[in-house]
Design a protein around this motif. Structure first.
Motif, short mmCIF file in Angstrom:
data_model
loop_
_atom_site.label_atom_id
_atom_site.label_comp_id
_atom_site.label_asym_id
_atom_site.label_seq_id
_atom_site.Cartn_x
_atom_site.Cartn_y
_atom_site.Cartn_z
N ASN A 112 9.76 -1.79 -10.15
CA ASN A 112 10.22 -0.90 -10.71
C ASN A 112 11.25 -0.72 -12.27
O ASN A 112 11.22 -0.03 -13.17
CB ASN A 112 11.68 0.32 -10.10
CG ASN A 112 11.14 0.61 -8.95
OD1 ASN A 112 9.53 0.65 -8.50
ND2 ASN A 112 12.27 -0.06 -7.84
N VAL A 115 -1.00 -5.74 -4.60
CA VAL A 115 -0.73 -4.33 -5.04
C VAL A 115 0.23 -5.17 -5.83
O VAL A 115 1.19 -5.18 -5.56
CB VAL A 115 -0.38 -3.90 -3.89
CG1 VAL A 115 1.11 -4.59 -3.39
CG2 VAL A 115 -0.21 -3.06 -4.12
N GLU A 123 9.37 5.17 -2.96
CA GLU A 123 11.04 4.78 -2.40
C GLU A 123 11.34 4.10 -3.30
O GLU A 123 10.62 2.94 -4.23
CB GLU A 123 11.00 3.44 -1.37
CG GLU A 123 9.68 2.26 -1.81
CD GLU A 123 10.16 1.10 -0.57
OE1 GLU A 123 10.38 1.81 0.83
OE2 GLU A 123 9.98 -0.17 -0.88
N ILE A 179 7.95 -1.37 5.73
CA ILE A 179 8.12 -1.22 4.48
C ILE A 179 9.58 0.18 5.39
O ILE A 179 10.61 0.31 4.08
CB ILE A 179 7.47 0.61 4.45
CG1 ILE A 179 6.00 -0.49 3.98
CG2 ILE A 179 8.24 1.53 3.41
CD1 ILE A 179 4.88 0.10 3.09
N GLU A 223 4.47 9.16 7.63
CA GLU A 223 3.47 7.67 7.40
C GLU A 223 3.82 6.79 6.47
O GLU A 223 4.01 7.16 5.49
CB GLU A 223 2.11 8.28 7.26
CG GLU A 223 1.10 9.79 8.46
CD GLU A 223 -0.02 9.61 7.32
OE1 GLU A 223 -0.77 10.55 8.19
OE2 GLU A 223 -0.08 10.08 6.25
N LEU A 224 3.59 6.08 7.48
CA LEU A 224 4.02 4.47 6.10
C LEU A 224 2.87 4.21 5.84
O LEU A 224 1.74 3.12 6.26
CB LEU A 224 4.82 3.68 6.92
CG LEU A 224 6.65 4.18 7.32
CD1 LEU A 224 7.07 3.30 8.51
CD2 LEU A 224 7.43 4.71 6.26
N LEU A 225 2.58 3.69 4.43
CA LEU A 225 1.86 3.21 3.98
C LEU A 225 2.01 1.60 2.91
O LEU A 225 2.70 1.57 2.51
CB LEU A 225 0.73 3.88 2.61
CG LEU A 225 -0.67 3.39 2.57
CD1 LEU A 225 -1.33 3.30 3.51
CD2 LEU A 225 -0.72 4.76 1.47
N ALA A 278 2.53 0.07 -5.48
CA ALA A 278 1.04 0.56 -4.82
C ALA A 278 1.26 2.24 -5.54
O ALA A 278 -0.09 3.39 -4.84
CB ALA A 278 1.12 1.36 -3.04
N THR A 306 4.20 11.21 3.56
CA THR A 306 3.43 9.52 3.08
C THR A 306 4.54 8.47 2.68
O THR A 306 4.41 9.00 1.15
CB THR A 306 2.58 9.27 3.27
OG1 THR A 306 1.43 9.81 3.76
CG2 THR A 306 1.83 7.71 3.01
N LEU A 307 4.71 7.85 2.81
CA LEU A 307 5.63 6.40 2.39
C LEU A 307 5.36 5.65 1.79
O LEU A 307 5.02 4.70 2.63
CB LEU A 307 7.39 6.01 3.16
CG LEU A 307 8.04 5.39 2.46
CD1 LEU A 307 9.22 6.52 1.46
CD2 LEU A 307 9.43 5.47 3.65
N ILE A 308 5.26 5.66 0.32
CA ILE A 308 4.82 3.69 -0.09
C ILE A 308 5.59 2.68 -1.24
O ILE A 308 6.65 3.77 -1.21
CB ILE A 308 3.07 4.42 -0.99
CG1 ILE A 308 4.02 5.35 -2.21
CG2 ILE A 308 2.19 4.99 -0.46
CD1 ILE A 308 2.89 5.57 -3.25
N THR A 309 5.39 1.87 -1.28
CA THR A 309 6.32 1.19 -1.81
C THR A 309 6.36 1.34 -3.06
O THR A 309 4.87 2.19 -4.02
CB THR A 309 5.31 -0.37 -2.30
OG1 THR A 309 4.53 -0.51 -1.69
CG2 THR A 309 6.51 -0.57 -0.73
N GLY A 310 7.05 0.91 -4.53
CA GLY A 310 6.57 1.36 -5.64
C GLY A 310 5.58 0.51 -6.57
O GLY A 310 4.82 1.12 -7.41
#
Lengths: 644, 351
Positions: A503, A532, B180, A577, A601-603, B208, B202-206
């Motif tokens: 971040n 990723v 997130e 996650i 949903e968790l991706l 992604a 839908t929760l994704i990481t930063g």
């Protein structure tokens, strides 16, 4: 079939795993050790082999976790290479030590006598892993650190447990099957063989490319019923159908001109077929993101006890391959190079222990066997593109064997081919890349890297050894937090580092002069397919006018083309996650109601595709090239594989 | 949340000062209006004028001077004797006027205070209900832009939460992708809130975000502060999202209450308008403690852990601002911000 099995009164000692007909049942530790562990009927005991595999991962205190993270770096660094070489010669892939060398203290399946030994050895492993992390990155390296007396303890175990309860069905060991066959009535056997041969002929017509692969499949059940005792009969019939389906998939993989379309998991019929023939249980489709339904769902490590219990049912899997598969499943092995090397060495073991069944030709049978291994590995974790290329190389080498060659010569040739592939394409390639890339580092540079690419780690260490003065910024991201491995590595060597999460990349990019990234693969349109977050890093670097260098061996190049990160990817564990390890107060997603859960949903994506216009330069073992030259290398140098 | 206070508190203080000055100005102009009237009727009966505030020429001059150069608050509220001094230097024979003047002054002050307190109550009301005018805009946005679409948001913002809930009430079907915001993980909070209200999330990481941005139709985020040039101070990581959105031409919408408009200009915002948080959020205590030790002989540690709180998003990356007083591009927003904080040139732009 059942009648035949029941008739036998005395349980016999099983030959486990591969062995050549001449060798005595007194196997070296590896194979026998697999029979050592008791049957899987008692879950607590079978849990312990799981904990063996998971012990490097599941140590609760974060201190140990980070140690083990360092211990199992995916990097294959140059300084570790010498150790790797030694390990390769000593026992290139020694399953005994790897299986039992990590015996965690609580799991006392070895028995009380060896408990202290196991404890000592495991602790020694941990201690050594602290100091010798660079060596432990190599798959065999970490295991060889355990004391040598481990195999003796294994032998002691065997003496105690002569009775494996579960039947261990091998491959086409003719010598083993002969004494067993004598027990069955001849008529029944002939009838069975006729039926099998009929199906074999039928399948031969269909599968023109690998005709005998179907035959090999159908011939297997011939051997299996006589050998089976208590094992579930269902497994053999499943295995038979599995063989046919799998080999058709394998032949698709062998089409060299066009890379095959991947299996789309939203296709109901094919998913159903895959489910039936898979070894692993497919996890339930919970929380599956709509957009990614075409990708196989993640298989997490909770399957491990189940897989352990099924160990002895897997007739055609060599224990080394099985072990590697389980390591993929738990995430012990990660990183393109490490996975590829581990897989190739497991194949080497399998080839060494391979013996041609009587009516088969070595080429076709071995190819089908390799395909079987590959399908198992795919089930554990989808192949990376580097592994795909390595497998293609191996199959082409097998196909190129002259038919008149003797079996031992063939096996020796293949093993040396594999060794040469590893040396040339990975080890030497890394050295060349390191030399090239180190020239791009100047004094006073601030270098940024993301995650934990093994090549970049080598470059940084090499440049540091050359005496260049530079700073490193390590970017990390959830949930894998791979950057910490690299960070520990670099700090231990004395480089000054900055650590932050992805971040904050805009914050830190002002200071950065160069960005070094690794890649899982580079596609023909110059797109970099890698961990990723790489795309985000490259994009921000581009926006700040910082050059981006990708360091990647040429064997990872692929002729596929991909436009975005969605059409082909790998899904990771969604729960990773939701959980934030070690920080309880930010676990907002605990205790969700069902109603909440159905909306959430968790991706967890593993890879993403970086467009080529963000990349300044790619450093490979063929030199430094622009991204547009990748298809040229793929076209020109791919022939090398075939002409070696 | 504490970090927000850094900008918004400053804004609110400026608003209050502005209110005070404005109220004083309005009172003064009202007095001046009254004065003009009374000047007209100068020849009228003096007795009538005792009831009205009568200002001498100097007082008029003072008032007009006040209008041009606002006096300090001290003079306004504490009845500093310079106006009283003016009284004394005024022409003689006005003692009664002086008395009435001081009486007027105190009553004027009371009135001023009363007006100021009223205005501040209004301000409080505005700030606490700043969401409502913003979420009203949801309707417009949905009609124009959204139908079964994917919205990306980042971190946690109450405004965005209410925005999306209202959108759901209007029966628009969309899917929310929440990134997130590690290391604070505000995105987890937002996701929990959204699923509680029945939104598909839908929760994704930063990391992604770039991978998913090609399938996103709109990015809607909240801001900590909006700066004088239209730049946005946002949770860390949003610049990455904004760059990705620009790359894929995805509208980047910022929701902000008007109390978040700052008159600050971002000179080197990453450093000056930022806050660094504890490194333990990134690395657990004790993990790398041997490297982080500043007490070691060399003096400089090998390892430096950076954990910024804010990110600066330049104005050219923002497509649209939606605030409670207007929704606009950044250029108009600048003028609006000026209007709130400075007594000069009140440009009111109404939607």
């Amino acid at each position: 079939m059942d009648a035949r099995r029941v008739s036998r009164a005395v349980p016999r000692v099983r030959q486990v795993g591969f062995f050549t007909p001449n060798e005595l049942p007194q196997q070296p530790g590896p194979t026998r050790s697999q029979s050592g562990p008791p049957n899987s009927f008692s879950p607590p005991l079978s849990g312990s082999p799981a904990s063996n595999f998971l012990s490097p991962v599941m140590i609760p205190p974060p201190r140990h976790l980070s140690d083990n993270l360092g211990g199992r770096t995916a990097a294959v660094p140059v300084p570790g290479r010498e150790n790797a070489g030694e390990h390769a010669t000593v026992g290139s892939y020694n399953p005994s030590e790897s299986v039992l060398g990590l015996a965690s203290p609580p799991s006392s399946r070895i028995g009380d006598g060896e408990l202290s030994e196991g404890t000592e050895s495991s602790l020694g492993w941990y201690r050594r892993s602290n100091s010798a992390k660079y060596a432990s990155s190599f798959p065999g390296g970490g295991f060889d650190l355990s004391p040598v007396k481990q195999p003796e303890s294994v032998a002691g175990v065997e003496a105690k447990n002569p009775l494996p309860e579960k039947s261990e069905v091998q491959k086409e060991e003719a010598s083993n099957s002969k004494p067993l066959k004598a027990k069955t009535t001849k008529a029944e056997r002939c009838a069975l063989q006729e039926s099998q041969r009929a199906t074999k002929a039928a399948s031969k017509v269909e599968a023109n490319k690998s005709g005998t692969s179907g035959g090999a499949a159908t011939s297997k059940p011939v051997k299996q019923p006589p050998q089976k005792k208590d094992g579930p009969p269902v497994a053999s019939s499943i295995a038979a159908s599995e063989r046919i389906g799998v080999d058709r998939l394998a032949e698709k993989e062998r089409k060299k001109d066009v890379p095959p379309p991947r299996m789309q998991f939203d296709d109901e019929s094919r998913v159903g077929k895959a489910k039936r023939r898979s070894v692993l249980n497919q996890p339930e489709a919970r929380n599956r993101v709509e957009l990614f339904r075409h990708l196989p769902p993640h298989k997490n490590g909770t399957q491990l006890p189940y897989l352990e219990s099924k160990f002895f049912e897997l007739h055609e899997k060599h224990p080394a391959v099985y072990k590697v598969g389980l390591q993929y499943l738990t995430g012990d092995l990660s990183g393109g190079n490490a996975r590829c090397i581990a897989m190739l060495q497991a194949f080497q073991e399998a080839i060494k222990d391979y013996s041609t069944p009587p009516e088969k030709t070595l080429i076709r049978d071995l190819t089908s066997k390799i395909s079987g291994f590959v399908s198992f590995l795919i089930e554990c974790r989808p192949l990376s593109m580097s592994m795909g290329n390595a497998i293609r190389f191996l199959k082409s080498r097998i196909a190129k064997l002259p038919p008149s060659i003797s079996e031992s010569e063939a096996k020796a040739a293949l093993c040396s081919d594999i060794d040469r592939f590893i040396n040339e394409k990975i080890v030497l390639a890394d050295k060349v890349i390191v030399r090239h890339a180190a020239t791009k580092i100047r004094d006073g540079d601030v270098l940024l890297t993301y995650g934990s690419p093994c090549v970049v780690e080598m470059i940084l260490l090499y440049a540091h050894e050359l005496g260049k003065q530079f700073r490193v910024v390590v970017i990390d991201s959830r949930p894998m937090l791979e950057g910490q491995k690299l960070l520990r590595m670099l700090v231990s060597k004395g480089l000054s580092c900055t650590y932050t999460q992805i971040n904050a990349i805009s914050y830190i990019m002002h200071e950065v002069t160069r960005v070094f990234l690794g890649a899982s693969s580079i596609l023909s349109n110059g797109t970099v397919y890698s961990r990723v977050g790489t795309a985000s890093v490259a994009m921000v670097a581009y926006a700040f006018h910082v050059p981006v260098l990708i360091c990647c061996e040429a064997y990872k190049f692929h002729e596929r083309v991909q436009l975005d990160s969605i059409c082909f990817n790998e899904l990771g564990d969604p729960d990773a996650i939701a959980e934030v390890p070690g920080r309880v107060y930010v676990n907002y997603l605990d205790n969700l109601t069902d109603k909440q859960k159905e909306n959430l949903e968790l991706l967890n994506l593993k890879y993403d595709a970086t467009p080529s216009y963000y990349i300044s330069m790619i450093v490979t073992d063929y030199g430094t090239i622009p991204p547009t030259s990748v298809p040229v290398i793929v076209r020109e140098y791919r022939k090398e594989y075939l002409l070696i | 949340m504490d970090a927000m206070a850094e900008f918004v508190v400053g804004n609110i203080v400026r608003r209050v000062l502005y209110i005070i000055r404005e109220e004083d100005l309005s009172l003064t102009t009202a007095a001046m209006v009254g004065l003009n009237l009374s000047a007209v009727s100068d020849d009228e009966d003096d007795a009538d004028r005792d009831d009205q505030p009568v200002l001498s020429a100097t007082a008029i001059a003072t008032a007009s001077r006040n209008a041009l150069h606002p006096p300090s608050l001290q003079t306004l509220l504490e009845d500093v004797p310079d106006s009283a001094a003016v009284q004394h230097t005024s022409s003689s024979g006005r003692d009664s006027e002086g008395k009435s003047k001081s009486a007027d002054k105190s009553s004027r002050n009371r009135k001023l205070k009363h007006d100021v307190v009223e205005a501040m109550n209004e301000l409080i009301q505005d700030v606490s209900t700043c969401h409502e005018p913003i979420v009203v805009r949801v309707e417009h946005i949905h009609q124009k832009y959204l139908f079964l679409e994917v919205i990306l948001t980042f971190g946690s913002s109450r405004t965005v939460l209410q925005f999306l809930c209202v959108a759901k009430e209007r029966k628009r079907s969309f899917l929310v992708l929440v990134a997130e915001g590690a290391p604070r993980y505000q995105g987890h909070l937002l996701a929990k809130e959204l699923v509680t209200r029945g939104l598909q999330t839908t929760l994704i990481t930063g990391s992604a975000v770039f991978a998913m941005i090609s399938r996103v139709n709109m990015v809607i985020v909240g801001a900590y502060a909006v700066l004088a040039n239209g730049g946005v101070i946002a949770p860390v990581g949003l610049n990455m999202v904004a760059l990705a959105a620009q790359k894929y031409v995805v509208p980047f919408v910022v929701l902000a209450g008007s109390h978040k408009l700052c008159p600050l200009y971002p000179h080197n915002p990453e450093v000056l308008l930022n806050e660094l948080r504890c490194p333990s959020e990134l690395l657990d205590f004790g993990e790398f403690s041997d490297c982080l030790d500043f007490g070691s002989g060399i003096g400089a540690s090998l390892l430096n852990v950076v954990n910024p709180t804010f990110d600066y998003v330049p104005p050219k990356l923002v497509s649209l601002f939606i605030t409670d007083i207007l929704w606009s591009i950044s250029a108009l927003l600048i003028q609006c911000g000026d209007a709130m904080h400075s007594p000069v040139s009140a440009i009111t732009v109404s939607h």
